[in-house]
Design a protein around this motif. Structure first.
Motif, short mmCIF file in Angstrom:
data_model
loop_
_atom_site.label_atom_id
_atom_site.label_comp_id
_atom_site.label_asym_id
_atom_site.label_seq_id
_atom_site.Cartn_x
_atom_site.Cartn_y
_atom_site.Cartn_z
N ARG A 127 7.32 -13.78 -15.05
CA ARG A 127 6.05 -13.62 -15.76
C ARG A 127 4.88 -14.21 -14.96
NH1 ARG A 127 9.20 -10.84 -17.52
NH2 ARG A 127 10.04 -10.68 -19.64
N ALA A 128 5.18 -14.83 -13.83
CA ALA A 128 4.12 -15.45 -13.00
C ALA A 128 3.65 -14.45 -11.96
CB ALA A 128 4.64 -16.72 -12.36
N VAL A 129 3.12 -13.33 -12.43
CA VAL A 129 2.73 -12.25 -11.54
C VAL A 129 1.24 -11.96 -11.71
CG1 VAL A 129 3.07 -9.83 -10.93
CG2 VAL A 129 5.01 -11.22 -11.68
N THR A 130 0.52 -11.98 -10.60
CA THR A 130 -0.89 -11.61 -10.57
C THR A 130 -1.03 -10.38 -9.69
OG1 THR A 130 -1.56 -13.93 -10.77
CG2 THR A 130 -3.23 -12.38 -10.00
N LEU A 131 -1.67 -9.35 -10.21
CA LEU A 131 -1.81 -8.11 -9.46
C LEU A 131 -3.29 -7.77 -9.33
CD1 LEU A 131 0.46 -5.04 -9.68
CD2 LEU A 131 -2.01 -4.72 -9.60
N LYS A 132 -3.71 -7.52 -8.10
CA LYS A 132 -5.10 -7.20 -7.81
C LYS A 132 -5.19 -5.85 -7.11
CE LYS A 132 -7.12 -11.33 -8.76
NZ LYS A 132 -8.39 -11.57 -9.50
N VAL A 133 -6.19 -5.07 -7.48
CA VAL A 133 -6.45 -3.79 -6.83
C VAL A 133 -7.86 -3.85 -6.23
CG1 VAL A 133 -6.61 -1.30 -7.09
CG2 VAL A 133 -4.98 -2.60 -8.48
N TYR A 134 -7.98 -3.51 -4.96
CA TYR A 134 -9.26 -3.61 -4.26
C TYR A 134 -9.85 -2.22 -4.03
CZ TYR A 134 -7.92 -8.39 -3.88
OH TYR A 134 -7.54 -9.68 -4.22
N PRO A 135 -10.97 -1.92 -4.70
CA PRO A 135 -11.59 -0.59 -4.55
C PRO A 135 -11.94 -0.30 -3.09
CG PRO A 135 -12.57 -1.81 -6.37
CD PRO A 135 -11.69 -2.78 -5.63
N GLU A 136 -11.72 0.93 -2.70
CA GLU A 136 -12.07 1.44 -1.37
C GLU A 136 -11.24 0.85 -0.23
OE1 GLU A 136 -16.60 2.69 -1.29
OE2 GLU A 136 -16.45 0.56 -1.86
N ALA A 137 -10.27 -0.01 -0.55
CA ALA A 137 -9.48 -0.64 0.50
C ALA A 137 -8.33 0.25 0.94
CB ALA A 137 -8.92 -1.97 0.01
N ASN A 138 -8.06 0.24 2.26
CA ASN A 138 -6.92 0.97 2.79
C ASN A 138 -5.72 0.03 2.93
OD1 ASN A 138 -7.37 -0.58 5.11
ND2 ASN A 138 -8.18 1.11 6.32
N HIS A 139 -4.73 0.44 3.70
CA HIS A 139 -3.51 -0.36 3.85
C HIS A 139 -3.78 -1.68 4.56
CE1 HIS A 139 0.77 -0.99 3.92
NE2 HIS A 139 0.80 -1.09 5.24
N LEU A 140 -4.83 -1.73 5.37
CA LEU A 140 -5.18 -2.96 6.08
C LEU A 140 -6.21 -3.79 5.32
CD1 LEU A 140 -5.50 -1.54 9.72
CD2 LEU A 140 -3.48 -2.43 8.55
#
Length: 201
Positions: A149-162
């Motif tokens: 349950r100790a999971v933080t997930l972030k999504v970065y707009p416009e970001a590619n694999h690097l």
């Protein structure tokens, strides 16, 4: 912290990558699907340890599907037999490598299902190598199966694999991009490390 963590079996990821890369080069949905479908006999041949004749035929068909599906290749390769003569040996060597044979069968979710420590997962919205729509659900499901349950997930707009700001997300554009991480990435990583170490988890 896991940057762009894959969560699907290697061959599934490669089929999707082939389709997405073709689209980034101007292929239609139908053309991109044809590239992905041409990739499947290649991974099947590798998994089944097919002989060189079968693998060569599968890889040749895959390369031709790429040419036929993508406008830049169609207009630049010239003589296709000459193109295959130049390209096929290096591509075959890559496919025959122990790493590729391992990759196509590896399922990251089996490893993630045994991860119990705090996790920071960072995805790029325009990542064509580990696309979030393919990997997020199985990633979360695997950690949930582990009871994590100790999971933080972030999504970065416009970001590619690097995690660079991208236009298409294709690796072909990497050299032209500004070599600066997308805003917030390093701050998020640093803050997460500080928070985890402060709690002693």
């Amino acid at each position: 912290a896991l940057l762009a963590p894959p969560a699907v079996r290697g061959d599934v990821a490669l089929w999707r990558q082939a389709s997405d890369m073709a689209k980034s080069m101007g292929a239609s949905d139908i053309e991109a699907t044809s590239v992905s479908e041409a990739y499947r006999p290649v991974t099947d041949a590798l998994r089944n340890q097919a002989d060189d004749l079968q693998l060569n035929a599968a890889v040749r068909a895959f390369l031709l599907a790429q040419v036929e599906a993508t406008p830049p290749l169609r207009t630049t390769v010239g003589n296709r037999d000459a193109y295959l003569a130049r390209t096929l040996p290096a591509v075959l060597a890559q496919f025959r490598s122990p790493w590729m044979r391992y990759l196509i069968s590896f399922d990251p979710s089996t490893v993630l299902a045994n991860v119990h420590c705090p996790v920071l997962a960072m995805f790029g919205e325009r990542d064509l190598v580990v696309p979030i729509d393919l990997n997020r659900a199985p990633f979360e499901a695997a950690l949930n199966a582990a009871g994590n349950r100790a999971v933080t997930l972030k999504v970065y707009p416009e970001a590619n694999h690097l995690f660079l700001k991208a236009v298409t997300g294709s690796p072909a554009e990497y050299p032209a991009l500004e070599k600066t991480f997308v805003p917030g990435l390093l701050d998020d990583l640093a803050n997460w490390v500080v928070g985890v170490t402060a709690t002693g988890r």
